[in-house]
Enzyme design. Structure first.
Site, PDB file in Angstrom:
ATOM      1  N   CYS A   2      55.545  18.602  55.754  1.00 12.28           N
ATOM      2  CA  CYS A   2      55.594  19.429  54.556  1.00 12.28           C
ATOM      3  C   CYS A   2      56.078  18.594  53.367  1.00 12.28           C
ATOM      4  O   CYS A   2      56.986  17.776  53.491  1.00 12.28           O
ATOM      5  CB  CYS A   2      56.518  20.630  54.682  1.00 12.28           C
ATOM      6  N   ARG A  27      52.151  14.238  54.117  1.00 16.27           N
ATOM      7  CA  ARG A  27      53.234  14.854  54.887  1.00 16.27           C
ATOM      8  C   ARG A  27      52.783  16.103  55.635  1.00 16.27           C
ATOM      9  O   ARG A  27      53.538  16.664  56.436  1.00 16.27           O
ATOM     10  CB  ARG A  27      54.387  15.243  53.952  1.00 16.27           C
ATOM     11  N   TRP A  75      52.832  21.418  56.942  1.00 11.96           N
ATOM     12  CA  TRP A  75      52.514  21.019  58.310  1.00 11.96           C
ATOM     13  C   TRP A  75      53.179  22.086  59.179  1.00 11.96           C
ATOM     14  O   TRP A  75      54.407  22.169  59.240  1.00 11.96           O
ATOM     15  CB  TRP A  75      53.075  19.637  58.622  1.00 11.96           C
ATOM     16  N   ASN A 101      60.917  22.579  53.513  1.00 10.81           N
ATOM     17  CA  ASN A 101      60.475  21.576  54.481  1.00 10.81           C
ATOM     18  C   ASN A 101      61.578  21.466  55.518  1.00 10.81           C
ATOM     19  O   ASN A 101      62.715  21.166  55.169  1.00 10.81           O
ATOM     20  CB  ASN A 101      60.276  20.228  53.766  1.00 10.81           C
ATOM     21  N   GLY A 102      61.227  21.719  56.788  1.00  7.94           N
ATOM     22  CA  GLY A 102      62.235  21.639  57.845  1.00  7.94           C
ATOM     23  C   GLY A 102      62.070  22.809  58.797  1.00  7.94           C
ATOM     24  O   GLY A 102      61.028  23.472  58.804  1.00  7.94           O
ATOM     25  N   GLU A 487      49.375   0.043  70.816  1.00  2.00           N
ATOM     26  CA  GLU A 487      49.190   0.386  69.410  1.00  2.00           C
ATOM     27  C   GLU A 487      47.698   0.537  69.090  1.00  2.00           C
ATOM     28  O   GLU A 487      47.309   1.456  68.354  1.00  2.00           O
ATOM     29  CB  GLU A 487      49.855  -0.691  68.534  1.00  2.00           C
ATOM     30  N   LYS A 491      46.055   3.973  67.655  1.00  2.00           N
ATOM     31  CA  LYS A 491      45.285   3.975  66.400  1.00  2.00           C
ATOM     32  C   LYS A 491      43.961   4.676  66.611  1.00  2.00           C
ATOM     33  O   LYS A 491      43.540   5.499  65.815  1.00  2.00           O
ATOM     34  CB  LYS A 491      45.032   2.530  65.991  1.00  2.00           C
ATOM     35  N   GLU A 494      44.406   8.621  67.308  1.00  2.00           N
ATOM     36  CA  GLU A 494      44.888   9.500  66.236  1.00  2.00           C
ATOM     37  C   GLU A 494      43.878   9.717  65.125  1.00  2.00           C
ATOM     38  O   GLU A 494      43.897  10.751  64.472  1.00  2.00           O
ATOM     39  CB  GLU A 494      46.250   9.069  65.688  1.00  2.00           C
ATOM     40  N   HIS A 510      46.606  -0.682  89.757  1.00  2.00           N
ATOM     41  CA  HIS A 510      47.400   0.349  90.430  1.00  2.00           C
ATOM     42  C   HIS A 510      46.931   1.755  90.069  1.00  2.00           C
ATOM     43  O   HIS A 510      47.673   2.714  90.267  1.00  2.00           O
ATOM     44  CB  HIS A 510      48.886   0.170  90.092  1.00  2.00           C
ATOM     45  N   LYS A 609      52.394  12.336  58.171  1.00  2.00           N
ATOM     46  CA  LYS A 609      52.921  10.974  58.067  1.00  2.00           C
ATOM     47  C   LYS A 609      54.405  10.920  58.389  1.00  2.00           C
ATOM     48  O   LYS A 609      54.886   9.953  58.965  1.00  2.00           O
ATOM     49  CB  LYS A 609      52.674  10.488  56.633  1.00  2.00           C
TER      50      LYS A 609
END
Ligand code: M6R
Length: 614
Positions: A2, A27, A75, A101-102, A487, A491, A494, A510, A609
């Protein structure tokens, strides 16, 4: 998670808010809204599901004239993305509007109590509970908005950055923060309010970062006033911003992600500047030099981080163990906080976070501080919570990263961790001067090497067409290349929504080897390091099962190049520096696959983000 914007001044309120929301869209972007207070003191709230551009379309025929306003891009945490759950939220009588926001952890308890008192709710959000609570207190206690906000926040458990406006008062915004960021821009006769400084960087370079437990009274024509939750006057620290508007624009690139990938030679130069001196023979990291005793006496280092920053942390382990011979543990911050961690006073805890606002990482820092450890932060966003909450640290200096998928921040984090390991090694005498000079010398040339790797762009774009419709990917690497594999897989998943797994190459036999067939591409990161011979065997094992291999190898490689279906060649580096070089082609590969699939690479679905909720 947010983004909040607020504006009070003589400028065009709506335009400033919308522009600010676009800057904060990284955000969260599932819905957006504005609350505008006009000259008659009437509040209009316009909000809608979807991105800020949807809000603009929605407002096209509305009366957007205002003297003050607050805005939000969301968000979702409580309640699905919808028009009704979008912010701002009104109190029951429509007298106040709030953006938040929170997360309010005790919202259910508060909501039940308010329902008992006759309040009706129109959304599933915790934020509406706060709006109704403030109004209930204001009416019951017959007090000012400021007093009601203070009282309400004293009843709330959780994280918040809020901005509140009131009917009949087009000259005031009340704002507060607890564990979610909020910064106030001070202009000439005007005030800005935002989750970070990007919405007002072109209007003023003076700002105040609100601290936890502080409430700001922003009033037209009056100096800013900040008090605490227990109504004590707080100090106002004015910070000078060093950010330019060009850093926030795409600069001719179609997406922020591509711009940020291509910025890496420059961002690495900025990251190294002044830290590798005397032709690479000496490393200066102030955060280490100022705390020599802590690093000399450390028996163990614990790294806490999330997502990409956690992958950088894994590389930190290889680097510090190799160079300094100190045991290093790397923990997901979200697990660390609940794992009853055993932390000693002579531990050094390193928290890594691009945004500097990740809630789980902040909580891990708190636990480490309570246990008496020395806590060191590695962040990108200057003035964010993590640099302020840690005892010391260093910035990665890669400039604002706006694409949700982290790219230049990852290479910046790895670079800073390399410098950190080298400077601790210097301090503890665990590396010869010749070896430090060899690595230091290559570090100075890394930006040029990355420039060379970026020349693979066209080849990677062509290759991406072959892989676009694969449903699963396996990424393999060993040693320093294992976190790079993780990583690379993150990438891809996402931004393209293709399932991808990263594995240590030797672990493949394995279990994951059962997945290998022609349909599933295997990306193997295989620079010529001390594990090269081993990974050659892994490559052969994949090929023997009909796997389709894309290998990242060093220039001049003849062995793997002859086995793999496709190769991308990168310059030869000292082993500890290979991750910075090998991760770049993987960033480009993910980017082009996602573009081929028509995905929104800068704002992938469900993500944000800055993850300021648990
Ligand atoms: O701001 P932080 O570095 O603390 O963020 C941690 C993760 O949320 C972040 O790295 C996330 O995994 C990125 N989307 C990865 O590209």
């Amino acid at each position: 998670m947010c983004g909040i914007v607020g504006y009070l001044g003589d400028g065009n309120v709506y335009d400033i808010l919308i522009k600010g929301l676009h800057r904060l869209e990284y955000r969260g972007y599932d819905s957006a809204g504005v609350a505008l207070v006009d000259g008659n003191g009437e509040i209009s709230v316009f909000k809608t599901k979807g991105k800020v551009s949807n809000l603009e379309a929605f407002c096209a025929d509305k009366d957007i004239d205002a003297r003050v306003g607050i805005a939000h891009t969301r968000w979702a945490t409580h309640g699905e993305p919808s028009d009704s759950n979008a912010h701002p939220h009104f109190s029951g009588d429509g007298n106040i509007a709030i953006v938040h926001n929170g997360t309010i952890e005790n919202y259910k308890l508060l909501k039940d109590a308010l329902i008992q008192h006759g309040c009706e709710f129109h959304s599933e959000t915790d934020t509406e509970v706060l709006a109704q609570l403030i109004e209930y207190i204001r009416v019951t206690n017959n007090c000012s908005l400021l007093a009601a906000v203070r009282e309400a926040l004293n009843q709330v458990v959780g994280a918040y950055a809020i901005a509140v406006v009131e009917k009949n008062d087009p000259d005031t915004i009340i704002a507060a923060r607890q564990s979610s960021p909020l910064v106030i821009g001070i202009g000439n006769g005007e005030y800005f309010l935002a989750s970070d400084a990007t919405p007002f960087v072109e209007y003023t370079n003076e700002c105040v970062y609100l601290k936890d437990g502080e409430i700001a009274e922003i009033r037209r024509g009056q100096p800013l006033k900040i008090t605490t939750l227990d109504n004590q006057e707080a100090e106002i620290d004015i910070t000078k911003l060093e950010m330019s508007i060009s850093q926030l624009e795409k600069g001719g690139y179609p997406h922020f992600m591509l711009k940020e990938i291509f910025e890496q030679p420059d961002t690495l130069r900025d990251c190294i500047r002044g830290r590798v001196v005397e032709n690479g023979t000496r490393i200066i990291l102030n955060g280490v030099n100022d705390n020599k005793e802590k690093f000399l006496n450390a028996k163990r280092i614990i790294i806490v981080a999330c997502g990409t920053s956690w992958h950088a942390g894994l590389l930190g382990r290889y680097l510090i163990q190799d160079m300094c011979r100190i045991p290093v543990e790397v923990e997901y911050a979200s697990e660390f906080r609940y794992s009853k961690p055993i932390i000693y006073k002579d531990d050094v805890v390193i928290a890594i976070s691009q945004s500097g606002e990740t809630a789980d990482t902040l909580a891990a820092i708190q636990i480490a501080k309570e246990a008496g450890a020395f806590v060191f932060g590695i962040s990108n966003v200057v003035g964010s919570s993590i640099p302020r909450e840690t005892y010391s640290g260093c910035y990665i200096h890669v400039g604002p990263e706006i694409g949700v998928a982290s790219t230049k921040a990852f290479t910046g984090q790895v670079m800073v961790l390399t410098l950190l390991a080298l400077s601790i090694a210097q301090l503890r005498n665990t590396m010869s001067q010749d070896k430090i000079a060899e690595v230091g010398n290559h570090i100075l040339r890394i930006p040029d090497y990355v420039e060379k790797v970026l020349k693979l762009n066209d080849k990677i774009e062509r290759l991406s067409l072959i892989f676009t419709y694969a449903r699963n990917f396996l990424y393999l690497g060993r040693g320093y290349s294992y976190p790079v594999a993780l990583e690379g897989a993150l990438k891809l998943k996402e931004i393209s929504y293709i399932h991808a797994e990263g594995y240590p190459a030797a672990e493949m036999k394995h279990g994951p080897i059962a997945l290998i067939d022609q349909e599933m591409p295997t990306v193997i990161i295989a620079p010529q390091d001390h594990l090269y011979e081993k990974i050659v065997s892994n490559v052969q094992q994949v090929k023997a099962r009909g796997g389709n291999i894309l290998a990242i190898v060093n220039e001049g490689d003849t062995v793997i190049s002859n086995i793999a279906d496709h190769v991308l060649e990168v310059p030869v580096m000292p082993e500890c520096l290979t991750p910075i070089i090998t991760s770049v082609p993987l960033q480009l590969l993910s980017y082009y696959i996602a573009i081929n699939k028509g995905k929104d690479v800068d704002m992938p679905r469900n993500l944000a983000k800055s993850v300021t909720v648990e």
